[in-house]
Write a protein that holds these residues in place. Structure first.
Motif, PDB file in Angstrom:
ATOM      1  N   SER A 193     -17.376  -0.170  -5.957  1.00  0.00           N
ATOM      2  CA  SER A 193     -16.657  -1.122  -5.130  1.00  0.00           C
ATOM      3  C   SER A 193     -15.860  -0.360  -4.086  1.00  0.00           C
ATOM      4  N   GLN A 194     -15.825  -0.906  -2.889  1.00  0.00           N
ATOM      5  CA  GLN A 194     -15.056  -0.316  -1.806  1.00  0.00           C
ATOM      6  C   GLN A 194     -14.317  -1.437  -1.093  1.00  0.00           C
ATOM      7  N   LEU A 195     -12.998  -1.310  -1.037  1.00  0.00           N
ATOM      8  CA  LEU A 195     -12.168  -2.318  -0.391  1.00  0.00           C
ATOM      9  C   LEU A 195     -11.189  -1.657   0.567  1.00  0.00           C
ATOM     10  N   ARG A 196     -10.920  -2.347   1.655  1.00  0.00           N
ATOM     11  CA  ARG A 196      -9.926  -1.889   2.629  1.00  0.00           C
ATOM     12  C   ARG A 196      -9.058  -3.091   2.961  1.00  0.00           C
ATOM     13  N   ILE A 197      -7.740  -2.896   2.909  1.00  0.00           N
ATOM     14  CA  ILE A 197      -6.829  -3.991   3.234  1.00  0.00           C
ATOM     15  C   ILE A 197      -5.761  -3.496   4.206  1.00  0.00           C
ATOM     16  N   GLU A 198      -5.190  -4.445   4.916  1.00  0.00           N
ATOM     17  CA  GLU A 198      -4.068  -4.146   5.793  1.00  0.00           C
ATOM     18  C   GLU A 198      -2.784  -4.250   4.986  1.00  0.00           C
ATOM     19  N   ILE A 199      -1.871  -3.334   5.248  1.00  0.00           N
ATOM     20  CA  ILE A 199      -0.569  -3.311   4.579  1.00  0.00           C
ATOM     21  C   ILE A 199       0.480  -3.022   5.640  1.00  0.00           C
ATOM     22  N   GLU A 200       1.535  -3.793   5.649  1.00  0.00           N
ATOM     23  CA  GLU A 200       2.603  -3.571   6.630  1.00  0.00           C
ATOM     24  C   GLU A 200       3.483  -2.425   6.153  1.00  0.00           C
ATOM     25  N   ALA A 201       2.956  -1.203   6.313  1.00  0.00           N
ATOM     26  CA  ALA A 201       3.690  -0.009   5.895  1.00  0.00           C
ATOM     27  C   ALA A 201       3.143   1.192   6.660  1.00  0.00           C
ATOM     28  N   SER A 202       3.970   2.209   6.761  1.00  0.00           N
ATOM     29  CA  SER A 202       3.542   3.440   7.420  1.00  0.00           C
ATOM     30  C   SER A 202       2.615   4.234   6.502  1.00  0.00           C
ATOM     31  N   ALA A 203       1.861   5.135   7.095  1.00  0.00           N
ATOM     32  CA  ALA A 203       0.981   6.013   6.311  1.00  0.00           C
ATOM     33  C   ALA A 203       1.797   6.828   5.308  1.00  0.00           C
ATOM     34  N   ILE A 204       2.997   7.235   5.686  1.00  0.00           N
ATOM     35  CA  ILE A 204       3.846   8.026   4.780  1.00  0.00           C
ATOM     36  C   ILE A 204       4.276   7.196   3.573  1.00  0.00           C
ATOM     37  N   ALA A 205       4.662   5.946   3.795  1.00  0.00           N
ATOM     38  CA  ALA A 205       5.066   5.084   2.682  1.00  0.00           C
ATOM     39  C   ALA A 205       3.893   4.831   1.736  1.00  0.00           C
TER      40      ALA A 205
ATOM     41  N   GLY B  12      -3.801   5.050   6.230  1.00  0.00           N
ATOM     42  CA  GLY B  12      -3.255   5.326   7.550  1.00  0.00           C
ATOM     43  C   GLY B  12      -2.162   4.306   7.816  1.00  0.00           C
ATOM     44  N   ASP B  13      -1.593   4.325   9.016  1.00  0.00           N
ATOM     45  CA  ASP B  13      -0.560   3.343   9.353  1.00  0.00           C
ATOM     46  C   ASP B  13      -1.145   1.943   9.292  1.00  0.00           C
ATOM     47  N   GLY B  14      -0.652   1.136   8.364  1.00  0.00           N
ATOM     48  CA  GLY B  14      -1.043  -0.268   8.277  1.00  0.00           C
ATOM     49  C   GLY B  14      -2.300  -0.575   7.483  1.00  0.00           C
ATOM     50  N   TRP B  15      -2.894   0.403   6.786  1.00  0.00           N
ATOM     51  CA  TRP B  15      -4.105   0.112   6.012  1.00  0.00           C
ATOM     52  C   TRP B  15      -4.271   1.099   4.860  1.00  0.00           C
ATOM     53  N   VAL B  16      -5.008   0.649   3.855  1.00  0.00           N
ATOM     54  CA  VAL B  16      -5.384   1.503   2.726  1.00  0.00           C
ATOM     55  C   VAL B  16      -6.796   1.108   2.292  1.00  0.00           C
ATOM     56  N   GLN B  17      -7.562   2.100   1.877  1.00  0.00           N
ATOM     57  CA  GLN B  17      -8.943   1.875   1.442  1.00  0.00           C
ATOM     58  C   GLN B  17      -9.141   2.561   0.090  1.00  0.00           C
TER      59      GLN B  17
ATOM     60  N   LEU C 171      -6.900  -6.238  -7.784  1.00  0.00           N
ATOM     61  CA  LEU C 171      -5.548  -6.499  -8.268  1.00  0.00           C
ATOM     62  C   LEU C 171      -4.609  -5.336  -7.935  1.00  0.00           C
ATOM     63  N   SER C 172      -5.103  -4.108  -8.042  1.00  0.00           N
ATOM     64  CA  SER C 172      -4.294  -2.930  -7.720  1.00  0.00           C
ATOM     65  C   SER C 172      -3.904  -2.907  -6.250  1.00  0.00           C
ATOM     66  N   LEU C 173      -4.862  -3.162  -5.365  1.00  0.00           N
ATOM     67  CA  LEU C 173      -4.553  -3.149  -3.928  1.00  0.00           C
ATOM     68  C   LEU C 173      -3.588  -4.261  -3.550  1.00  0.00           C
ATOM     69  N   LEU C 174      -3.738  -5.440  -4.141  1.00  0.00           N
ATOM     70  CA  LEU C 174      -2.809  -6.533  -3.866  1.00  0.00           C
ATOM     71  C   LEU C 174      -1.413  -6.213  -4.383  1.00  0.00           C
ATOM     72  N   SER C 175      -1.344  -5.557  -5.537  1.00  0.00           N
ATOM     73  CA  SER C 175      -0.059  -5.141  -6.092  1.00  0.00           C
ATOM     74  C   SER C 175       0.611  -4.101  -5.187  1.00  0.00           C
ATOM     75  N   LEU C 176      -0.160  -3.158  -4.665  1.00  0.00           N
ATOM     76  CA  LEU C 176       0.369  -2.159  -3.735  1.00  0.00           C
ATOM     77  C   LEU C 176       0.893  -2.837  -2.475  1.00  0.00           C
ATOM     78  N   ARG C 177       0.137  -3.776  -1.950  1.00  0.00           N
ATOM     79  CA  ARG C 177       0.578  -4.494  -0.742  1.00  0.00           C
ATOM     80  C   ARG C 177       1.896  -5.222  -1.006  1.00  0.00           C
ATOM     81  N   GLN C 178       1.995  -5.905  -2.140  1.00  0.00           N
ATOM     82  CA  GLN C 178       3.220  -6.629  -2.475  1.00  0.00           C
ATOM     83  C   GLN C 178       4.389  -5.660  -2.656  1.00  0.00           C
ATOM     84  N   PHE C 179       4.151  -4.549  -3.331  1.00  0.00           N
ATOM     85  CA  PHE C 179       5.198  -3.550  -3.566  1.00  0.00           C
ATOM     86  C   PHE C 179       5.725  -3.003  -2.241  1.00  0.00           C
TER      87      PHE C 179
END
Length: 127
Positions: free
Chosen positions: A8-20, A92-97, A114-122
Motif C-alpha cells: 500500500s502506498q498513500l500520500r496525504i496533505e498535512i498542515e505542517a512543516s517538513a521539520i515538524a 516535505g512541507d505540507g505532505w507525507v507519504q 489510520l496511522s496517517l490520519l492520526s499523524l495529521r490530527q496530531f
C-alpha cells in the motif's frame, strides 16, 4: 511467515512543516503520541538512527523494526516477525507519504490509513 503479500502506498496533505513531520516520525517520544495503538520497547533513543533495532507491539503481535535509512526527508524500516517486509516514509512541507509492503495477517492498508490520519490530527492540533 503466514499471511498474504500486501502493499500500500498513500500520500496525504498535512498542515505542517517538513521539520515538524520529520520530528513526529523520527522521535520515538513524539511517535508514541500519535500511534497510541502501538507500544514500543523501552530504551528507545531520542531520535531514530540507521542501524537501530526495536520491537513494537500491536495487540499481541510483535513487529521487529530495523532502521535501514534515515534522511532529512525519509525513513526506511525493514520489518520482521509480525510483518515480513519494509515501510518507507517520505515527507516535505505540507505532505507525507507512506509505502509499506510485506507478508502478514494484519490489514496493512487499514493500519496505514489510520496511522496517517492520526499523524495529521496530531500535527493539526499543535496549531
Amino acid at each position: 511467515m503466514l499471511g498474504n503479500f500486501q502493499k500500500s502506498q498513500l500520500r496525504i496533505e498535512i498542515e505542517a512543516s517538513a521539520i515538524a513531520i520529520r520530528n513526529s516520525i523520527l522521535r520515538p517520544a513524539e511517535l508514541e503520541k500519535w500511534l497510541p495503538h502501538s507500544r514500543f520497547a523501552s530504551g528507545m533513543p531520542e531520535e531514530l538512527k540507521s542501524g537501530f533495532e526495536f520491537v513494537s507491539r500491536t495487540g499481541l503481535i510483535a513487529i521487529h523494526h530495523h532502521v535501514d535509512v534515515v534522511g532529512s526527508d525519509c525513513l526506511r524500516l525493514i520489518l520482521s516477525q509480525g510483518i515480513d517486509g519494509f515501510h518507507e516514509w517520505y515527507w516535505g512541507d505540507g505532505w507525507v507519504q507512506s509505502h509499506i509492503e510485506g507478508v502478514t495477517l494484519l490489514p496493512l492498508s487499514l493500519g496505514q490509513t489510520l496511522s496517517l490520519l492520526s499523524l495529521r490530527q496530531f500535527l493539526g492540533g499543535r496549531g
